[in-house]
Design an enzyme around this catalytic site. Structure first.
Site, short mmCIF file in Angstrom:
data_model
loop_
_atom_site.label_atom_id
_atom_site.label_comp_id
_atom_site.label_asym_id
_atom_site.label_seq_id
_atom_site.Cartn_x
_atom_site.Cartn_y
_atom_site.Cartn_z
N ASP A 70 0.84 -1.19 0.00
CA ASP A 70 0.00 0.00 0.00
C ASP A 70 0.88 1.24 0.00
O ASP A 70 2.08 1.16 0.19
CB ASP A 70 -1.04 -0.01 1.14
N TYR A 72 2.89 4.75 0.80
CA TYR A 72 3.50 5.34 2.00
C TYR A 72 2.45 6.19 2.71
O TYR A 72 1.65 6.88 2.07
CB TYR A 72 4.68 6.23 1.61
N PHE A 83 6.72 2.15 -4.02
CA PHE A 83 8.10 2.34 -3.56
C PHE A 83 8.68 3.72 -3.90
O PHE A 83 9.77 4.07 -3.44
CB PHE A 83 9.04 1.24 -4.09
N HIS A 192 11.17 -8.99 1.10
CA HIS A 192 10.81 -7.58 0.99
C HIS A 192 12.03 -6.71 1.30
O HIS A 192 12.87 -7.08 2.14
CB HIS A 192 9.68 -7.25 1.97
#
Length: 229
Positions: A70, A72, A83, A192
């Site tokens: 999702d 920031y 990202f 991740h």
């Protein structure tokens, strides 16, 4: 502006492909939920950037799909590309680790900006599974309908395209594998890039950027220019 109206501003090929999906009852409920949230809460990204990934990377240009979870949730960070942060915004920890791996993998210098728009324009669909979030509350808009919409996007990409590289970082992204036809597409998996996960191993040293380009070249597709200078 309603979500449906915002979708009218995305790349025409995406708009055509998704026109039926946004008429479904779940999407109308999602629209109402987001409208009510914006009336009472601070929601990121700004309204006009919710579908930025579909604006920056037309369907016919998609070569790679990088899946995030999702947006920031800090002030001024989210701008519709997973990202990525706008120019001038400090790198969040996950992005900092992505850039470390980029340098080790490709030799590209760590960039001055965290804005990944040039990747998007080069064919990397920077797609979050959930496209909005409440300020300072990670995952706050999960389970409201976004995942159904973005799962459909992944299914349609798998169906309509061939030779795509799907980059799945972390357990959440890996759960989307069942939506992808691996007889037609490539999947790159790793931990991740968040510090907690990346520092346990399984992200650094996986060379996702050069591997992606090797796979694209294998199928005669122009590789991605990963430099951000």
């Amino acid at each position: 502006m309603q979500l449906n109206e915002q979708l009218s501003t995305i790349a025409p090929d995406w708009a055509q492909l998704l026109k039926d999906e946004v008429r479904n009852a779940y999407f109308i409920e999602l629209e109402n939920y987001i409208t009510n949230q914006r009336a009472t809460e601070i929601v990121f990204p700004p309204e006009h950037l919710v579908f930025e990934a579909f604006r920056k990377t037309p369907l016919n240009c998609v070569k790679v799909v990088l899946l995030g979870q999702d947006p920031y949730h800090g002030d001024s960070q989210a701008h519709g590309l997973c990202f990525s942060v706008p120019p001038g915004i400090p790198f969040p920890p996950s992005l900092r680790n992505i850039f470390k791996e980029l340098k080790e993998d490709t030799g590209n210098a760590i960039p001055m900006t965290g804005d990944l728009s040039s990747w998007a324009k080069n064919g990397v669909l920077l797609l979050n599974a959930t496209l909005t979030v409440k300020r300072n509350e990670a995952g706050s808009h999960a389970g409201k309908g976004w995942e159904q919409f973005t799962d459909k996007v992944i299914e349609l990409l798998s169906e309509k395209k061939s030779g795509l590289v799907f980059i799945l970082w972390g357990g959440y992204a890996k759960k989307k594998k069942h939506l992808i036809d691996i007889s037609k597409h490539f999947i790159i998996e790793a931990n991740h890039p968040s510090p907690l996960s990346a520092n346990r191993g399984g992200f650094f040293g996986t060379r996702p950027f050069s591997t992606t380009n090797q796979l694209l070249k294998k199928t005669g597709i122009e590789p991605i220019d990963w430099s951000l200078e």
